[in-house]
Design an enzyme around this catalytic site. Structure first.
Site, PDB file in Angstrom:
ATOM      1  N   ARG A  14       0.781  -1.248   0.219  1.00 37.07           N
ATOM      2  CA  ARG A  14       0.237   0.348   0.341  1.00 37.07           C
ATOM      3  C   ARG A  14       0.942   1.232  -0.016  1.00 37.07           C
ATOM      4  O   ARG A  14       0.451   1.982  -0.683  1.00 37.07           O
ATOM      5  CB  ARG A  14      -1.418  -0.213   1.318  1.00 37.07           C
ATOM      6  CG  ARG A  14      -2.074   1.129   1.308  1.00 37.07           C
ATOM      7  CD  ARG A  14      -2.351   0.623   2.756  1.00 37.07           C
ATOM      8  NE  ARG A  14      -2.911  -0.139   3.241  1.00 37.07           N
ATOM      9  CZ  ARG A  14      -3.553  -0.439   3.598  1.00 37.07           C
ATOM     10  NH1 ARG A  14      -4.911  -0.119   2.971  1.00 37.07           N
ATOM     11  NH2 ARG A  14      -4.441  -1.872   3.886  1.00 37.07           N
ATOM     12  N   ARG A  42     -13.310  -1.872  -0.494  1.00 37.53           N
ATOM     13  CA  ARG A  42     -12.041  -1.316   0.168  1.00 37.53           C
ATOM     14  C   ARG A  42     -13.925  -0.850   1.822  1.00 37.53           C
ATOM     15  O   ARG A  42     -13.551  -0.641   2.769  1.00 37.53           O
ATOM     16  CB  ARG A  42     -10.835  -1.014   0.463  1.00 37.53           C
ATOM     17  CG  ARG A  42     -10.444  -2.081   0.207  1.00 37.53           C
ATOM     18  CD  ARG A  42      -8.651  -1.200   0.057  1.00 37.53           C
ATOM     19  NE  ARG A  42      -8.180  -0.828   1.130  1.00 37.53           N
ATOM     20  CZ  ARG A  42      -8.046  -0.119   2.360  1.00 37.53           C
ATOM     21  NH1 ARG A  42      -8.651   1.426   1.371  1.00 37.53           N
ATOM     22  NH2 ARG A  42      -7.749   0.130   3.293  1.00 37.53           N
ATOM     23  N   CYS A  53     -26.465  -3.199  -7.470  1.00 30.27           N
ATOM     24  CA  CYS A  53     -27.457  -3.237  -6.591  1.00 30.27           C
ATOM     25  C   CYS A  53     -27.634  -4.178  -5.594  1.00 30.27           C
ATOM     26  O   CYS A  53     -27.568  -5.098  -5.206  1.00 30.27           O
ATOM     27  CB  CYS A  53     -28.789  -4.903  -7.761  1.00 30.27           C
ATOM     28  SG  CYS A  53     -28.983  -4.621  -8.924  1.00 30.27           S
ATOM     29  N   GLU A  54     -27.140  -3.613  -4.077  1.00 33.23           N
ATOM     30  CA  GLU A  54     -26.653  -3.289  -3.320  1.00 33.23           C
ATOM     31  C   GLU A  54     -26.477  -2.297  -2.510  1.00 33.23           C
ATOM     32  O   GLU A  54     -25.603  -1.321  -2.379  1.00 33.23           O
ATOM     33  CB  GLU A  54     -25.135  -4.090  -3.383  1.00 33.23           C
ATOM     34  CG  GLU A  54     -24.571  -4.099  -1.729  1.00 33.23           C
ATOM     35  CD  GLU A  54     -24.703  -4.951  -0.902  1.00 33.23           C
ATOM     36  OE1 GLU A  54     -25.154  -6.532  -1.589  1.00 33.23           O
ATOM     37  OE2 GLU A  54     -24.971  -4.528   0.341  1.00 33.23           O
TER      38      GLU A  54
END
Ligand SMILES: *Cc1c(COP(=O)(O)O)cnc(C)c1O
Length: 463
Positions: A323, A360, A391-392
């Site tokens: 990262r 994330r 769709c969430e």
């Protein structure tokens, strides 16, 4: 671009709902250099540029959503890590953060080594010409096939993660007639995340072999007896997005203690220790990451001090930032599709991507920043939630942030610090097409991972 009028969302502090957000920046047009890639700025027209190219042009040429990666920044970060650790230490880039053949070549050129954790990552590394002896192979359940390919390729080290794997790797190495360099991954009883670390009771996880109860010492005993293995050191990785060096301090102390025990029991001083990755980056202006030279200095001092106390030769140190190298170098560019104010709550801004290109936020409650990048605006700040098109209802990209109140469909917005764990964790949920990664440098942009097409999806669907 349409600029349709819409009712204003909540704006003022006295009507803001509960939530975790910081006050809007004084100037919403400003770009905090902490969270944006090095060459990001605004041109005379107020359009954000990267590597000298306006995002409006990038959107036209490459479409949205897309990840734009600042190659100069990536190389500068590699250089800073390499320089900070010097020739007595090794920097392994953790490929799982983001890996492509171009990235492998940059790493190679900048003198970094590479961690892989699957056959696919190993294949990518080898395909791009990373010398095998600069590759470390990780994972808590490497398959026989993966181990065989790694040993055959001649990887510099395999990091052993279980008692079964000690035997498995030794057996494969014997069969192939080689002596495989290995480290043993130990769990030191430290878990660190962001600003906290917990120094007890974190053996309860799938990775590594516990120091507690003499498990790690037993693993070392077994590895030293097997002809197929050359045990070169001990490995510890304590967490992710860490700012506090205290967790590394405890980890280093415990790893050095183990080296001293190994010396006392077996008469050998293992030459290397790996302290893992996990160093934090700034996702928002509230985060204050350490510079590589501070990290190198702190780790070097801890290890030297502990080794002196234990009367051990100081081992060669390695670290594994993922990262911290790639995270800050990229942003995701989206086009705003709808702007939906909810009176007394917040304004929902829908973009043309979402949880398929950045999981994330949904997965870890991660915080991100966002900015209007296709123009500047003097409108007042509006509290927004940037959501995707999936769709969430948990399909959130940025949970709480401020954007100018005149934001409208057709505007381009960008989420910075998406270089790590966004493209690499991207999915095809709702048959979304995973976005491209475009490297930008010195006024030139080139696709390093192309956008998926519907043909790509249908190719896997054999009917
Ligand atoms: C994930 C991982 C890393 C890299 O972690 P970052 O948070 O990206 O720095 C390093 N080493 C190991 C063993 C890992 O699993």
């Amino acid at each position: 671009m349409s600029r349709s009028a819409h009712p204003a969302g909540p704006r003022h502090a006295d009507v803001l709902p509960e939530g975790h957000y910081t006050a809007p920046a004084d100037d919403l047009n400003s770009l905090d250099p902490k969270v944006w890639a090095q060459t990001v700025g605004r041109d005379a027209d107020g359009v954000v540029t990267v590597g000298g190219i306006p995002v409006t042009r990038l959107a036209e040429e490459f479409g949205t959503p897309a990840y734009f990666l600042d190659e100069a920044d990536f190389r500068a970060r590699c250089h800073a890590w390499r320089g900070a650790f010097g020739t007595d230490a090794d920097v392994f880039y953790a490929g799982k953060a983001f890996l492509s053949r171009a990235v492998v070549r940059w790493l190679h050129e900048e003198g970094l080594n590479l961690d892989v954790c699957s056959g696919g990552e190993l294949a990518t590394a080898l395909a791009a010409g990373m010398p095998a002896d600069r590759i470390a192979f990780h994972g808590n359940n490497k398959t026989e096939d993966e181990i065989e390919r790694a040993v055959e390729a001649g990887v510099g080290r395999i990091v052993l993660d279980s008692f079964q794997e000690i035997v498995r790797v030794a057996h494969i190495a014997d069969r192939l007639g080689v002596r495989q360099r290995v480290q043993i991954r130990v769990t030191v009883g430290v878990e660190a995340h962001t600003h906290e670390f917990i120094a007890t009771a974190h053996e309860d996880q799938k990775f590594g072999i516990a120091l507690a109860g003499g498990q790690a010492a037993e693993a070392v005993r077994r590895a030293l007896q097997l002809d197929g293995l050359e045990l070169i050191g001990v490995h510890s990785h304590i967490g992710s997005q860490i700012f506090d060096m205290a967790g590394f301090e405890v980890s280093a102390r415990r790893v050095v203690q183990l080296l001293a025990e190994i010396r006392d029991e077996h008469g050998v001083e293992l030459p290397e220790i790996d302290l893992g990755g996990g160093l934090g980056i700034a996702y928002t202006s509230d985060d204050d990451p350490r510079e590589p030279h501070e990290i190198a200095k702190a780790l070097g001092e801890i290890v030297t001090r502990e080794c002196e106390a234990a009367n051990l030769r100081t081992p060669r140190i390695s670290v594994e930032p993922g990262r911290a190298i790639v995270g800050p170098t990229a942003f995701t560019l989206y086009e705003v599709g709808t702007v939906k104010p909810l009176e007394g709550l917040r304004t929902y801004v829908s973009v043309d991507g979402g949880m398929s290109d950045n999981i994330r936020t949904a997965l870890y409650d991660a915080e991100y920043s966002v900015a209007l990048v296709s123009r500047t605006s003097d409108a007042e700040p509006m509290l927004v939630r940037v959501v995707g098109k999936h769709c969430e209802s948990g399909d959130i990209v940025v949970k709480d942030a401020f954007l100018p109140a005149d934001l409208a469909p057709g505007d381009l917005i960008a989420v910075p610090a998406t270089g790590a764990y966004c493209r690499s964790m991207a999915s095809n949920y709702n048959h979304a097409l995973r976005p491209p990664v475009v490297a930008v440098r010195d006024g030139e942009a080139r696709v390093i991972v192309r956008r998926e097409t519907e043909e790509d999806l249908l190719r896997l669907d054999v009917g």
